[in-house]
Design a protein around this motif. Structure first.
Motif, PDB file in Angstrom:
ATOM      1  N   VAL A 178       0.828  -1.133  -0.134  1.00 26.85           N
ATOM      2  CA  VAL A 178      -0.019  -0.073  -0.078  1.00 26.85           C
ATOM      3  C   VAL A 178       0.850   1.300   0.013  1.00 26.85           C
ATOM      4  O   VAL A 178       1.554   1.483   0.958  1.00 26.85           O
ATOM      5  N   ALA A 179       0.773   1.927  -1.046  1.00 34.95           N
ATOM      6  CA  ALA A 179       1.424   3.408  -1.002  1.00 34.95           C
ATOM      7  C   ALA A 179       1.049   4.132  -2.534  1.00 34.95           C
ATOM      8  O   ALA A 179       0.217   3.529  -3.126  1.00 34.95           O
ATOM      9  N   ASP A 180       1.463   5.191  -2.342  1.00 38.34           N
ATOM     10  CA  ASP A 180       1.117   6.043  -3.546  1.00 38.34           C
ATOM     11  C   ASP A 180       1.550   5.270  -4.803  1.00 38.34           C
ATOM     12  O   ASP A 180       2.775   4.497  -4.803  1.00 38.34           O
ATOM     13  N   HIS A 181       0.915   5.464  -5.970  1.00 40.68           N
ATOM     14  CA  HIS A 181       1.091   4.662  -7.212  1.00 40.68           C
ATOM     15  C   HIS A 181       0.974   3.100  -7.112  1.00 40.68           C
ATOM     16  O   HIS A 181       1.259   2.427  -7.940  1.00 40.68           O
ATOM     17  N   GLN A 182       0.364   2.644  -5.983  1.00 39.49           N
ATOM     18  CA  GLN A 182      -0.076   1.260  -5.715  1.00 39.49           C
ATOM     19  C   GLN A 182      -1.484   1.040  -5.752  1.00 39.49           C
ATOM     20  O   GLN A 182      -2.052   2.221  -5.262  1.00 39.49           O
ATOM     21  N   THR A 183      -2.188   0.094  -6.364  1.00 38.11           N
ATOM     22  CA  THR A 183      -3.622   0.067  -6.054  1.00 38.11           C
ATOM     23  C   THR A 183      -3.964  -0.657  -4.891  1.00 38.11           C
ATOM     24  O   THR A 183      -5.405  -0.802  -4.202  1.00 38.11           O
ATOM     25  N   SER A 184      -3.093  -1.415  -4.207  1.00 41.06           N
ATOM     26  CA  SER A 184      -3.401  -2.109  -2.752  1.00 41.06           C
ATOM     27  C   SER A 184      -4.141  -1.208  -1.977  1.00 41.06           C
ATOM     28  O   SER A 184      -3.554   0.095  -1.602  1.00 41.06           O
ATOM     29  N   GLU A 185      -4.828  -1.751  -1.180  1.00 41.15           N
ATOM     30  CA  GLU A 185      -5.815  -0.966  -0.085  1.00 41.15           C
ATOM     31  C   GLU A 185      -5.271  -1.918   1.083  1.00 41.15           C
ATOM     32  O   GLU A 185      -5.718  -3.057   1.312  1.00 41.15           O
ATOM     33  N   GLU A 186      -5.547  -1.150   2.428  1.00 37.51           N
ATOM     34  CA  GLU A 186      -5.502  -2.028   3.639  1.00 37.51           C
ATOM     35  C   GLU A 186      -6.733  -2.831   3.887  1.00 37.51           C
ATOM     36  O   GLU A 186      -6.911  -3.539   4.945  1.00 37.51           O
ATOM     37  N   THR A 187      -7.531  -2.484   3.309  1.00 35.86           N
ATOM     38  CA  THR A 187      -9.186  -3.219   3.551  1.00 35.86           C
ATOM     39  C   THR A 187      -9.304  -4.252   2.485  1.00 35.86           C
ATOM     40  O   THR A 187     -10.450  -4.988   2.581  1.00 35.86           O
ATOM     41  N   LYS A 188      -8.602  -4.616   1.560  1.00 30.47           N
ATOM     42  CA  LYS A 188      -8.855  -5.538   0.399  1.00 30.47           C
ATOM     43  C   LYS A 188      -7.693  -6.624   0.371  1.00 30.47           C
ATOM     44  O   LYS A 188      -6.515  -6.236   0.717  1.00 30.47           O
ATOM     45  N   VAL A 189      -8.129  -7.517  -0.463  1.00 26.64           N
ATOM     46  CA  VAL A 189      -7.120  -8.556  -0.747  1.00 26.64           C
ATOM     47  C   VAL A 189      -6.420  -8.176  -2.193  1.00 26.64           C
ATOM     48  O   VAL A 189      -7.115  -7.778  -2.940  1.00 26.64           O
ATOM     49  N   THR A 190      -5.268  -8.179  -2.209  1.00 24.76           N
ATOM     50  CA  THR A 190      -4.384  -7.918  -3.339  1.00 24.76           C
ATOM     51  C   THR A 190      -4.073  -9.074  -4.135  1.00 24.76           C
ATOM     52  O   THR A 190      -3.439  -9.768  -3.545  1.00 24.76           O
ATOM     53  N   ILE A 191      -4.372  -9.055  -5.367  1.00 21.19           N
ATOM     54  CA  ILE A 191      -3.920 -10.169  -6.291  1.00 21.19           C
ATOM     55  C   ILE A 191      -2.795  -9.642  -7.181  1.00 21.19           C
ATOM     56  O   ILE A 191      -2.898  -8.492  -8.087  1.00 21.19           O
ATOM     57  N   CYS A 192      -1.444 -10.041  -7.108  1.00 17.58           N
ATOM     58  CA  CYS A 192      -0.341  -9.678  -7.806  1.00 17.58           C
ATOM     59  C   CYS A 192      -0.433 -10.170  -8.886  1.00 17.58           C
ATOM     60  O   CYS A 192      -0.228 -11.068  -9.654  1.00 17.58           O
ATOM     61  N   ALA A 193      -0.065  -9.105 -10.214  1.00 19.27           N
ATOM     62  CA  ALA A 193      -0.054  -9.348 -11.540  1.00 19.27           C
ATOM     63  C   ALA A 193       1.435  -9.613 -11.819  1.00 19.27           C
ATOM     64  O   ALA A 193       1.827 -10.640 -12.795  1.00 19.27           O
ATOM     65  N   ASN A 250       2.222 -24.109 -11.685  1.00 19.92           N
ATOM     66  CA  ASN A 250       1.772 -22.854 -12.146  1.00 19.92           C
ATOM     67  C   ASN A 250       1.547 -22.112 -10.770  1.00 19.92           C
ATOM     68  O   ASN A 250       1.658 -22.557  -9.761  1.00 19.92           O
ATOM     69  N   PHE A 251       1.753 -20.856 -10.697  1.00 21.78           N
ATOM     70  CA  PHE A 251       1.645 -19.901  -9.738  1.00 21.78           C
ATOM     71  C   PHE A 251       1.163 -18.575  -9.735  1.00 21.78           C
ATOM     72  O   PHE A 251       1.072 -17.855 -10.836  1.00 21.78           O
ATOM     73  N   ALA A 252       0.867 -18.226  -8.428  1.00 18.52           N
ATOM     74  CA  ALA A 252       0.137 -16.889  -8.284  1.00 18.52           C
ATOM     75  C   ALA A 252       0.326 -16.447  -6.933  1.00 18.52           C
ATOM     76  O   ALA A 252       1.104 -16.925  -6.237  1.00 18.52           O
ATOM     77  N   CYS A 253      -0.064 -15.086  -6.805  1.00 16.00           N
ATOM     78  CA  CYS A 253       0.241 -14.534  -5.394  1.00 16.00           C
ATOM     79  C   CYS A 253      -0.795 -13.541  -4.949  1.00 16.00           C
ATOM     80  O   CYS A 253      -1.336 -12.852  -5.888  1.00 16.00           O
ATOM     81  N   ALA A 254      -1.066 -13.649  -3.589  1.00 12.79           N
ATOM     82  CA  ALA A 254      -2.426 -12.600  -3.243  1.00 12.79           C
ATOM     83  C   ALA A 254      -2.138 -12.492  -1.800  1.00 12.79           C
ATOM     84  O   ALA A 254      -1.415 -13.580  -0.959  1.00 12.79           O
ATOM     85  N   GLY A 255      -2.706 -11.695  -1.238  1.00 19.13           N
ATOM     86  CA  GLY A 255      -2.259 -11.078   0.283  1.00 19.13           C
ATOM     87  C   GLY A 255      -3.080 -10.005   0.715  1.00 19.13           C
ATOM     88  O   GLY A 255      -3.468  -9.016  -0.114  1.00 19.13           O
ATOM     89  N   PRO A 256      -3.241  -9.630   1.985  1.00 16.70           N
ATOM     90  CA  PRO A 256      -3.808  -8.686   2.558  1.00 16.70           C
ATOM     91  C   PRO A 256      -2.787  -7.083   2.233  1.00 16.70           C
ATOM     92  O   PRO A 256      -1.610  -7.393   2.172  1.00 16.70           O
ATOM     93  N   GLY A 257      -3.699  -6.105   2.006  1.00 19.34           N
ATOM     94  CA  GLY A 257      -2.838  -4.819   1.814  1.00 19.34           C
ATOM     95  C   GLY A 257      -2.125  -4.255   2.954  1.00 19.34           C
ATOM     96  O   GLY A 257      -2.884  -4.282   4.056  1.00 19.34           O
ATOM     97  N   VAL A 258      -1.036  -3.891   3.134  1.00 20.26           N
ATOM     98  CA  VAL A 258      -0.307  -3.662   4.170  1.00 20.26           C
ATOM     99  C   VAL A 258       0.492  -2.327   3.758  1.00 20.26           C
ATOM    100  O   VAL A 258       1.194  -2.283   2.752  1.00 20.26           O
ATOM    101  N   ASP A 259       0.358  -1.286   4.582  1.00 24.32           N
ATOM    102  CA  ASP A 259       0.748  -0.244   4.551  1.00 24.32           C
ATOM    103  C   ASP A 259       2.288  -0.275   5.267  1.00 24.32           C
ATOM    104  O   ASP A 259       2.355  -0.692   6.163  1.00 24.32           O
ATOM    105  N   ALA A 260       3.265   0.860   4.619  1.00 30.69           N
ATOM    106  CA  ALA A 260       4.771   0.851   5.039  1.00 30.69           C
ATOM    107  C   ALA A 260       5.391  -0.365   5.297  1.00 30.69           C
ATOM    108  O   ALA A 260       5.844  -0.771   6.272  1.00 30.69           O
ATOM    109  N   THR A 261       5.268  -1.251   4.281  1.00 33.70           N
ATOM    110  CA  THR A 261       6.219  -2.835   4.285  1.00 33.70           C
ATOM    111  C   THR A 261       7.405  -2.579   4.694  1.00 33.70           C
ATOM    112  O   THR A 261       8.078  -1.725   4.263  1.00 33.70           O
TER     113      THR A 261
END
Length: 344
Positions: free
Chosen positions: A245-260, A309-320
């Motif tokens: 979670v940061a400027d220029h990112q779409t991740s949010e602290e209330t949502k699950v992020t699916i990584c492209a 095959n591989f994918a990545c997802a996880g909770p949005g976290v600020d100030a990683t």
């Protein structure tokens, strides 16, 4: 979907309270092993002492693997200085400024523990004036001030601290009334807690997964050499790791992020689309994001040559990799995605 988020939160707080920098994760791995066994889940440990838990599903030929890592950032004593302070070297990647002023515990090879604080060698503005403001924090000028009467190298050696001892950062975990969770090491203990939320949901509701699923708890992800085994019948590997979670990112602290894509590779488009479709079909709040300086268990395993095959997802976290923050709803959305992923 009735996820027991009180359990998830409490278990996350429990594992956050136990230090587990990469290279010193045995206590945490054993704790997770016992928790899996409480739910009747079979476990094995790899030779590198990672943990693999398995729940049998209806389909045993198209198996899935979900991974998360219990290892965290930390440090190791590199040198005992003549003035009784410690030079330390990083475990994992972080900026020294992110841990300046942090309280730490030094654990010796014989198990003794001492407290201290990470500081620059010129810390007092009363003494060093603008040098304190202007000096770049580096490996060479950061040190640990030990909370003992030590003024020489010999003093430090005499109390039992030596080169190679581990240094744990205080997590400073706080849960606010609005549901925010602030702590070091949410990367990746929030995701480990999500796995146990999934396991508890399956057991509470007597649900057998559609697919036999392996849960790989990695213990060296922060150093990039964690996944060493992929069971033979695994067709898909979903890594759980934080969304940035940061400027220029779409991740949010209330949502699950699916990584492209991360710094190593794009993730498989069809696998990513499957996760997106699950979220949209089940009203799970999600975003798709691209992570810049980042790698997950899945991308590391893929670039190491595992044919899965591989994918990545996880909770949005600020100030990683700093003093991190997420929201309980993000972890809940993550658990909901996992439930649907292995049952539909």
């Amino acid at each position: 979907m009735n996820i027991d988020m009180s359990y998830v939160k409490d278990f996350m707080l429990k594992i956050l309270s136990v230090p587990s920098p990469a290279g010193d994760t045995d206590v945490s791995i054993n704790m997770l092993d016992e928790e899996f066994k409480k739910f009747g889940v079979t476990t094995v440990k790899t030779k590198k002492k990672a943990l693999i838990a398995t729940i049998e599903g209806e389909d045993n030929e198209n198996q899935k693997m979900i991974s998360a890592h219990i290892d965290t950032l930390g440090a190791i004593v590199r040198e005992i200085k003549p003035n009784g302070r410690l030079k330390i070297v990083q475990i994992g990647g972080f900026a020294w400024s992110s841990v300046e002023g942090e309280n730490v515990t030094i654990k010796t090879i014989k198990g003794k523990e001492f407290t201290g604080t990470i500081l620059p060698d010129k810390a007092s503005i009363h003494v060093h004036s603008d040098v304190v403001r202007e000096t770049l924090r580096t490996d060479d000028n950061m040190e640990v001030r030990i909370d003992e009467f030590v003024k020489t190298k010999e003093d430090v050696l005499n109390i039992g601290i030596n080169v190679g001892d581990f240094v744990y950062f205080e997590p400073r975990t706080v849960v606010t009334k609005e549901g925010f969770i602030k702590s070091r090491h949410l990367d990746d203990k929030a995701c480990v807690a999500a796995i146990f939320g999934l396991v508890k949901y399956l057991k509470d509701n007597n649900i057998k997964p559609k697919y036999t699923t392996h849960f790989y708890i990695n213990n060296y992800e922060e150093l990039g050499h964690g996944i060493a085994i992929v069971p033979e019948k695994v067709k898909e590997h979903l890594a759980l790791d934080i969304g940035t979670v940061a400027d220029h990112q779409t991740s949010e602290e209330t949502k699950v992020t699916i990584c492209a894509k991360d710094s190593r590779t794009p993730y498989d488009f069809e696998f990513r689309k499957k996760l997106v479709d699950i979220c949209e079909k089940n009203d799970i709040d999600y975003v798709v994001d691209v992570h810049y300086r980042y790698g997950s268990d899945a991308s590391i395993a893929a670039t190491n040559g595992f044919d899965v095959n591989f994918a990545c997802a996880g909770p949005g976290v600020d100030a990683t990799h700093h003093y991190e923050r997420t929201h309980i709803s993000s972890i809940e959305n993550n658990v909901k995605l996992l439930v649907k992923y292995i049952t539909e």
